[in-house]
Scaffold this motif. Structure first.
Motif, PDB file in Angstrom:
ATOM      1  N   ASN A 190       0.782  -1.232   0.000  1.00 36.35           N
ATOM      2  CA  ASN A 190       0.000   0.000   0.000  1.00 36.35           C
ATOM      3  C   ASN A 190       0.815   1.284   0.000  1.00 36.35           C
ATOM      4  N   ARG A 191       2.110   1.203   0.329  1.00 35.48           N
ATOM      5  CA  ARG A 191       2.941   2.411   0.335  1.00 35.48           C
ATOM      6  C   ARG A 191       4.227   2.195  -0.460  1.00 35.48           C
ATOM      7  N   PRO A 192       4.104   1.912  -1.750  1.00 34.91           N
ATOM      8  CA  PRO A 192       5.308   1.750  -2.572  1.00 34.91           C
ATOM      9  C   PRO A 192       6.145   3.021  -2.629  1.00 34.91           C
ATOM     10  N   ASP A 193       5.502   4.176  -2.413  1.00 36.30           N
ATOM     11  CA  ASP A 193       6.251   5.440  -2.413  1.00 36.30           C
ATOM     12  C   ASP A 193       7.238   5.499  -1.250  1.00 36.30           C
ATOM     13  N   LEU A 194       6.791   5.088  -0.067  1.00 32.07           N
ATOM     14  CA  LEU A 194       7.675   5.128   1.094  1.00 32.07           C
ATOM     15  C   LEU A 194       8.729   4.020   1.042  1.00 32.07           C
ATOM     16  N   ILE A 195       8.378   2.889   0.455  1.00 32.58           N
ATOM     17  CA  ILE A 195       9.381   1.833   0.267  1.00 32.58           C
ATOM     18  C   ILE A 195      10.478   2.330  -0.674  1.00 32.58           C
ATOM     19  N   ALA A 196      10.085   3.009  -1.739  1.00 32.02           N
ATOM     20  CA  ALA A 196      11.070   3.554  -2.684  1.00 32.02           C
ATOM     21  C   ALA A 196      11.959   4.592  -1.994  1.00 32.02           C
ATOM     22  N   LEU A 197      11.360   5.422  -1.148  1.00 30.60           N
ATOM     23  CA  LEU A 197      12.137   6.419  -0.418  1.00 30.60           C
ATOM     24  C   LEU A 197      13.143   5.743   0.509  1.00 30.60           C
ATOM     25  N   TYR A 198      12.700   4.734   1.235  1.00 32.51           N
ATOM     26  CA  TYR A 198      13.586   4.008   2.154  1.00 32.51           C
ATOM     27  C   TYR A 198      14.771   3.400   1.386  1.00 32.51           C
ATOM     28  N   GLN A 199      14.494   2.828   0.237  1.00 32.79           N
ATOM     29  CA  GLN A 199      15.555   2.216  -0.559  1.00 32.79           C
ATOM     30  C   GLN A 199      16.526   3.270  -1.093  1.00 32.79           C
ATOM     31  N   MET A 200      16.015   4.436  -1.445  1.00 34.00           N
ATOM     32  CA  MET A 200      16.888   5.519  -1.899  1.00 34.00           C
ATOM     33  C   MET A 200      17.804   5.987  -0.775  1.00 34.00           C
ATOM     34  N   LEU A 201      17.256   6.079   0.430  1.00 35.46           N
ATOM     35  CA  LEU A 201      18.071   6.482   1.575  1.00 35.46           C
ATOM     36  C   LEU A 201      19.159   5.451   1.860  1.00 35.46           C
ATOM     37  N   ALA A 202      18.802   4.183   1.749  1.00 34.67           N
ATOM     38  CA  ALA A 202      19.774   3.121   2.010  1.00 34.67           C
ATOM     39  C   ALA A 202      20.940   3.184   1.033  1.00 34.67           C
ATOM     40  N   ARG A 203      20.669   3.594  -0.203  1.00 35.77           N
ATOM     41  CA  ARG A 203      21.734   3.662  -1.205  1.00 35.77           C
ATOM     42  C   ARG A 203      22.695   4.825  -0.963  1.00 35.77           C
ATOM     43  N   GLN A 204      22.357   5.729  -0.057  1.00 40.66           N
ATOM     44  CA  GLN A 204      23.248   6.836   0.274  1.00 40.66           C
ATOM     45  C   GLN A 204      24.354   6.420   1.252  1.00 40.66           C
ATOM     46  N   ASN A 205      24.228   5.230   1.827  1.00 40.87           N
ATOM     47  CA  ASN A 205      25.165   4.798   2.860  1.00 40.87           C
ATOM     48  C   ASN A 205      26.412   4.155   2.271  1.00 40.87           C
ATOM     49  N   GLN A 206      27.512   4.193   3.038  1.00 43.01           N
ATOM     50  CA  GLN A 206      28.704   3.465   2.646  1.00 43.01           C
ATOM     51  C   GLN A 206      28.455   1.960   2.781  1.00 43.01           C
ATOM     52  N   LYS A 207      29.287   1.200   2.114  1.00 37.16           N
ATOM     53  CA  LYS A 207      29.224  -0.251   2.251  1.00 37.16           C
ATOM     54  C   LYS A 207      30.146  -0.666   3.392  1.00 37.16           C
ATOM     55  N   VAL A 208      29.560  -0.714   4.586  1.00 35.91           N
ATOM     56  CA  VAL A 208      30.318  -1.091   5.774  1.00 35.91           C
ATOM     57  C   VAL A 208      29.816  -2.439   6.284  1.00 35.91           C
ATOM     58  N   ASP A 209      30.665  -3.126   7.004  1.00 39.19           N
ATOM     59  CA  ASP A 209      30.342  -4.453   7.516  1.00 39.19           C
ATOM     60  C   ASP A 209      29.684  -4.324   8.877  1.00 39.19           C
ATOM     61  N   THR A 210      28.350  -4.455   8.907  1.00 32.24           N
ATOM     62  CA  THR A 210      27.615  -4.319  10.161  1.00 32.24           C
ATOM     63  C   THR A 210      27.580  -5.603  10.979  1.00 32.24           C
ATOM     64  N   SER A 211      28.183  -6.683  10.471  1.00 34.55           N
ATOM     65  CA  SER A 211      28.106  -7.969  11.166  1.00 34.55           C
ATOM     66  C   SER A 211      28.885  -7.976  12.487  1.00 34.55           C
ATOM     67  N   HIS A 212      29.701  -6.945  12.723  1.00 33.92           N
ATOM     68  CA  HIS A 212      30.411  -6.855  14.004  1.00 33.92           C
ATOM     69  C   HIS A 212      29.446  -6.762  15.179  1.00 33.92           C
ATOM     70  N   ILE A 213      28.192  -6.468  14.893  1.00 38.48           N
ATOM     71  CA  ILE A 213      27.221  -6.262  15.953  1.00 38.48           C
ATOM     72  C   ILE A 213      27.057  -7.498  16.847  1.00 38.48           C
ATOM     73  N   THR A 214      27.479  -8.657  16.350  1.00 40.17           N
ATOM     74  CA  THR A 214      27.390  -9.880  17.157  1.00 40.17           C
ATOM     75  C   THR A 214      28.627 -10.108  18.020  1.00 40.17           C
ATOM     76  N   ASP A 215      29.626  -9.239  17.948  1.00 41.09           N
ATOM     77  CA  ASP A 215      30.860  -9.435  18.707  1.00 41.09           C
ATOM     78  C   ASP A 215      30.582  -9.442  20.209  1.00 41.09           C
ATOM     79  N   PRO A 216      31.153 -10.388  20.945  1.00 38.92           N
ATOM     80  CA  PRO A 216      30.930 -10.467  22.395  1.00 38.92           C
ATOM     81  C   PRO A 216      31.285  -9.192  23.145  1.00 38.92           C
ATOM     82  N   GLU A 217      32.253  -8.434  22.653  1.00 37.56           N
ATOM     83  CA  GLU A 217      32.659  -7.223  23.372  1.00 37.56           C
ATOM     84  C   GLU A 217      31.547  -6.191  23.474  1.00 37.56           C
ATOM     85  N   LEU A 218      30.526  -6.296  22.626  1.00 42.33           N
ATOM     86  CA  LEU A 218      29.441  -5.319  22.618  1.00 42.33           C
ATOM     87  C   LEU A 218      28.300  -5.688  23.557  1.00 42.33           C
TER      88      LEU A 218
END
Length: 267
Positions: A160-188
């Motif tokens: 029902n909101r393809p416009d907002l999905i498209a906006l979200y995807q456009m915002l995501a493409r503005q980000n660097q390609k960083v490795d977020t998998s560190h989030i599972t590291d025990p130190e955190l």
């Protein structure tokens, strides 16, 4: 847009409105602009600050040094620059790795804290969901096509909101390609002993239709944070702030007002 230089990164953030400071910290799927529906609402009564986490939006960092361990310090440096007292802080998904560790370490910076759509760093059996989340966002960050429903949006919202999905995807493409998998590291991980003197009023929220994390994850996470309250959005998924902003904004505003951050409508 204001910028702050920190080790290995330059942080960008946006400030709108006047009043008590209210900070929004985004998750791994987008950046600060994703909170446009919160800014429009809260800027009428608050000074709203939305920050790009390092590696996202306009906050550039060295990709090889990206790690969530720096998130609390990044948030602290922005509060140093913009806060003149305790702030209200709202963290979505991965953003909780900025807000909650800082609230544990330096509670005097917080009037209250909201964590939404997140397993949070408070460690428990619910952290099993992090492997799926990390892999999903890693695939998306690498440019692989990932269906919006796999990112936690409900089928109804996608249809029902393809416009907002498209906006979200456009915002995501503005980000660097960083490795977020560190989030599972025990130190955190924040363990029970880290919460021995925890005193920041905390609300943990989640959507009942959250297929990325699971419907009960936010409830389990709250059980590991002393005194935390729980709120469930029955009709949305991982990103309730994006799918049903009016409902989300009302709950957040009422929580902060209950804790003396903003005007009480009952007075």
């Amino acid at each position: 847009m204001p910028y702050i230089d920190v080790p290995d990164a330059r942080l960008r953030y946006d400030v709108t409105g006047e009043g008590p400071l209210l900070v929004f910290v985004h998750g791994a799927g987008a950046n600060a602009t994703v909170f446009f529906q919160q800014v429009a609402h809260f800027a009428r009564n608050y000074r709203v600050l939305c920050m790009d986490m390092r590696g996202f939006g306009g906050s550039l960092c060295k990709a090889e040094t990206f790690h969530q361990r720096w998130f609390p310090d990044d948030l602290a440096r922005i509060l140093d620059a913009e806060a003149d007292g305790p702030a209200g802080v709202v963290c979505q998904s991965m953003g909780a790795w900025a807000g909650l560790p800082l609230a544990v370490r330096e509670p005097e910076r917080f009037r209250a804290l909201v964590l939404s759509g997140s397993p949070t760093p408070a460690y428990g059996p619910h952290h099993a969901s992090l492997t799926n989340v990390s892999n999903t966002f890693k695939r998306a960050g690498a440019g692989e096509k990932v269906a919006p429903t796999q990112l936690g949006f409900t089928e109804h919202f996608v249809a029902n909101r393809p416009d907002l999905i498209a906006l979200y995807q456009m915002l995501a493409r503005q980000n660097q390609k960083v490795d977020t998998s560190h989030i599972t590291d025990p130190e955190l991980r924040l363990m029970p002993e880290h919460f021995a003197d925890y005193r920041v009023p905390t609300l943990v929220m989640g959507g009942l239709q959250n297929k990325l994390l699971g419907a009960e994850t936010h409830k389990i996470a709250a059980g590991f944070i002393p005194g935390a309250q729980v709120y469930t959005f029955p009709d949305s998924g991982h990103s309730s702030y994006f799918e049903e902003p009016a409902h989300y904004n009302r709950v957040v505003e009422e929580f902060f007002r209950q804790h003396g951050h903003g005007e009480d409508k009952g007075q």
